[in-house]
Design a protein around this motif. Sequence first.
Motif, PDB file in Angstrom:
ATOM      1  N   ARG A 167      -1.382   7.171  -6.281  1.00  9.10           N
ATOM      2  CA  ARG A 167      -1.964   8.466  -5.905  1.00  9.10           C
ATOM      3  C   ARG A 167      -0.820   9.450  -5.676  1.00  9.10           C
ATOM      4  O   ARG A 167       0.327   9.054  -5.454  1.00  9.10           O
ATOM      5  CB  ARG A 167      -2.806   8.343  -4.635  1.00  9.10           C
ATOM      6  CG  ARG A 167      -4.138   7.634  -4.844  1.00  9.10           C
ATOM      7  CD  ARG A 167      -4.925   7.550  -3.554  1.00  9.10           C
ATOM      8  NE  ARG A 167      -6.209   6.885  -3.757  1.00  9.10           N
ATOM      9  CZ  ARG A 167      -7.021   6.546  -2.774  1.00  9.10           C
ATOM     10  NH1 ARG A 167      -6.671   6.798  -1.503  1.00  9.10           N
ATOM     11  NH2 ARG A 167      -8.164   5.947  -3.034  1.00  9.10           N
ATOM     12  N   ARG A 168      -1.152  10.734  -5.718  1.00 16.25           N
ATOM     13  CA  ARG A 168      -0.141  11.771  -5.574  1.00 16.25           C
ATOM     14  C   ARG A 168       0.216  11.978  -4.104  1.00 16.25           C
ATOM     15  O   ARG A 168      -0.449  11.487  -3.202  1.00 16.25           O
ATOM     16  CB  ARG A 168      -0.649  13.068  -6.192  1.00 16.25           C
ATOM     17  CG  ARG A 168      -0.913  12.931  -7.685  1.00 16.25           C
ATOM     18  CD  ARG A 168      -1.403  14.217  -8.310  1.00 16.25           C
ATOM     19  NE  ARG A 168      -2.583  14.757  -7.654  1.00 16.25           N
ATOM     20  CZ  ARG A 168      -3.425  15.613  -8.238  1.00 16.25           C
ATOM     21  NH1 ARG A 168      -3.205  16.011  -9.479  1.00 16.25           N
ATOM     22  NH2 ARG A 168      -4.469  16.076  -7.590  1.00 16.25           N
ATOM     23  N   HIS A 189       1.703   7.394  -3.191  1.00 19.02           N
ATOM     24  CA  HIS A 189       1.049   6.201  -2.637  1.00 19.02           C
ATOM     25  C   HIS A 189       0.903   5.166  -3.742  1.00 19.02           C
ATOM     26  O   HIS A 189       0.541   5.497  -4.870  1.00 19.02           O
ATOM     27  CB  HIS A 189      -0.329   6.542  -2.069  1.00 19.02           C
ATOM     28  CG  HIS A 189      -0.318   7.722  -1.146  1.00 19.02           C
ATOM     29  ND1 HIS A 189       0.011   7.635   0.185  1.00 19.02           N
ATOM     30  CD2 HIS A 189      -0.592   9.029  -1.382  1.00 19.02           C
ATOM     31  CE1 HIS A 189      -0.072   8.829   0.739  1.00 19.02           C
ATOM     32  NE2 HIS A 189      -0.428   9.694  -0.189  1.00 19.02           N
ATOM     33  N   VAL A 190       1.151   3.928  -3.404  1.00 22.54           N
ATOM     34  CA  VAL A 190       1.085   2.850  -4.398  1.00 22.54           C
ATOM     35  C   VAL A 190       0.384   1.641  -3.796  1.00 22.54           C
ATOM     36  O   VAL A 190       0.647   1.273  -2.649  1.00 22.54           O
ATOM     37  CB  VAL A 190       2.500   2.430  -4.868  1.00 22.54           C
ATOM     38  CG1 VAL A 190       2.411   1.206  -5.792  1.00 22.54           C
ATOM     39  CG2 VAL A 190       3.195   3.580  -5.583  1.00 22.54           C
ATOM     40  N   VAL A 191      -0.497   1.030  -4.567  1.00 22.43           N
ATOM     41  CA  VAL A 191      -0.963  -0.312  -4.264  1.00 22.43           C
ATOM     42  C   VAL A 191      -0.579  -1.148  -5.478  1.00 22.43           C
ATOM     43  O   VAL A 191      -0.863  -0.787  -6.619  1.00 22.43           O
ATOM     44  CB  VAL A 191      -2.476  -0.374  -3.986  1.00 22.43           C
ATOM     45  CG1 VAL A 191      -3.292   0.186  -5.138  1.00 22.43           C
ATOM     46  CG2 VAL A 191      -2.902  -1.804  -3.688  1.00 22.43           C
ATOM     47  N   ALA A 219      -3.920   8.432   1.512  1.00 18.66           N
ATOM     48  CA  ALA A 219      -3.328   7.126   1.227  1.00 18.66           C
ATOM     49  C   ALA A 219      -4.423   6.093   0.988  1.00 18.66           C
ATOM     50  O   ALA A 219      -5.567   6.253   1.408  1.00 18.66           O
ATOM     51  CB  ALA A 219      -2.450   6.694   2.398  1.00 18.66           C
ATOM     52  N   PHE A 220      -4.063   5.020   0.287  1.00 16.65           N
ATOM     53  CA  PHE A 220      -4.997   3.913   0.122  1.00 16.65           C
ATOM     54  C   PHE A 220      -5.326   3.333   1.501  1.00 16.65           C
ATOM     55  O   PHE A 220      -4.436   3.083   2.312  1.00 16.65           O
ATOM     56  CB  PHE A 220      -4.383   2.821  -0.762  1.00 16.65           C
ATOM     57  CG  PHE A 220      -4.221   3.233  -2.198  1.00 16.65           C
ATOM     58  CD1 PHE A 220      -5.311   3.279  -3.054  1.00 16.65           C
ATOM     59  CD2 PHE A 220      -2.973   3.573  -2.695  1.00 16.65           C
ATOM     60  CE1 PHE A 220      -5.161   3.656  -4.378  1.00 16.65           C
ATOM     61  CE2 PHE A 220      -2.813   3.947  -4.018  1.00 16.65           C
ATOM     62  CZ  PHE A 220      -3.910   3.996  -4.871  1.00 16.65           C
ATOM     63  N   GLY A 275       0.822  -1.200   0.000  1.00 15.34           N
ATOM     64  CA  GLY A 275       0.000   0.000   0.000  1.00 15.34           C
ATOM     65  C   GLY A 275       0.851   1.243   0.000  1.00 15.34           C
ATOM     66  O   GLY A 275       1.930   1.275  -0.580  1.00 15.34           O
ATOM     67  N   SER A 276       0.406   2.265   0.695  1.00 16.78           N
ATOM     68  CA  SER A 276       1.113   3.540   0.708  1.00 16.78           C
ATOM     69  C   SER A 276       2.531   3.369   1.242  1.00 16.78           C
ATOM     70  O   SER A 276       2.768   2.644   2.201  1.00 16.78           O
ATOM     71  CB  SER A 276       0.360   4.533   1.591  1.00 16.78           C
ATOM     72  OG  SER A 276       1.129   5.692   1.791  1.00 16.78           O
TER      73      SER A 276
END
Length: 364
Positions: free
Chosen positions: A153-154, A130-132, A159-160, A106-107
């Motif tokens: 996401r920026r 943020h990354v999933v 965050a996710f 996740g984030s």
Amino acid sequence: MPSANFGGDPSAELFEKILSCETADAVSETLLEPMVEALGARSGVFMQIFSSPYGDRHFGARSYVGSKPTSVDVYVDGLYALDPVIRPVMDWLDDERGPAPSLLTGSFERDLEEDPQYRDTFLRPYDIGHVVAVAMPMRTGLETQLACVGFHRRHGDIAFLPEQLSWFQRLVPAIRSVLYALACKEALALSETIAIAAREAGTEMGFLILDEDLVVRNGNAKGMEDLGLTGGAQGGSSVLGEIKARLLAADRAPGVSFSFKASGLRTFDVEVRNFETADGRNFHLVVTSGGGPRHAIGDACRRFGLTERETEIARQIASGKCNASLSHELGISLRTGENHLRSIYRKVGVSSRTQLVSRLLHIQ
């Protein structure tokens, strides 16, 4: 924000959309776009990663949805090596020791300060905070690869959430099945092309497969040795360079082929065949041959001035075919076959099949 109900299972409509993907070109529309919308992400990416036969990493098919497509090019050009998220899975791909690690993350915005080089050269310039993501190791009959899917996401975004990560994880089996099916389709197309070439070239065939970027995707030991890509062979890398140069200057459309004679430690024939993979990409099969009985016979036939038809008949005889069998195989009458055989005997200076094969195999 997304309209998905993250407290429950993903909708049947979303599953149906993902499972409708049949080609790599359709990944953006059927997988990335609906997932970006459902997760409230800013971008999504799919990447196919594998280790080449001589040990380096390569990115194959890839798709992107979002406003910064150049981020993918920058990533695959070398910055992926700095990515702390995917590094353990990359390391497994290189040696395949032990079970494949699963990646679902996740984030990681809170961890940016721990890797300033990756932060400053990639994450900050492309506003990824943020990354999933999920990385899925896949083995086909020809290779092992990773299929990676990620959504971003920026920095200033929320965050996710844990429930979003759990919702995404429930979709992973469907995503995996689709991407594995694509990998198997590609492997099937490669296998069929290799099988055709092997049937035509006999047991002395070496081969390599180059993808649309002219990177070596696969090959057998003989093909690697012929082209100087193993430690035991020298001087062959220039042949691979010549092949790539010829491809860049030629028509690379499926069905087009060309051949030439190459020289490394020895002289051998090279044939390049363009073909289309199951998902519509243009790949290239490189066949190397020479040094075995079949090709020794071919060389000898050329020295004796045999025609193409006579050379094929000589090869059929060397493989043990009788007159009736070779005539049937070549689609000619028995009388025509016998006439060709008399012409062959006269040119080579022999009077029997045994003498013919012996003379062709031992000529210097």
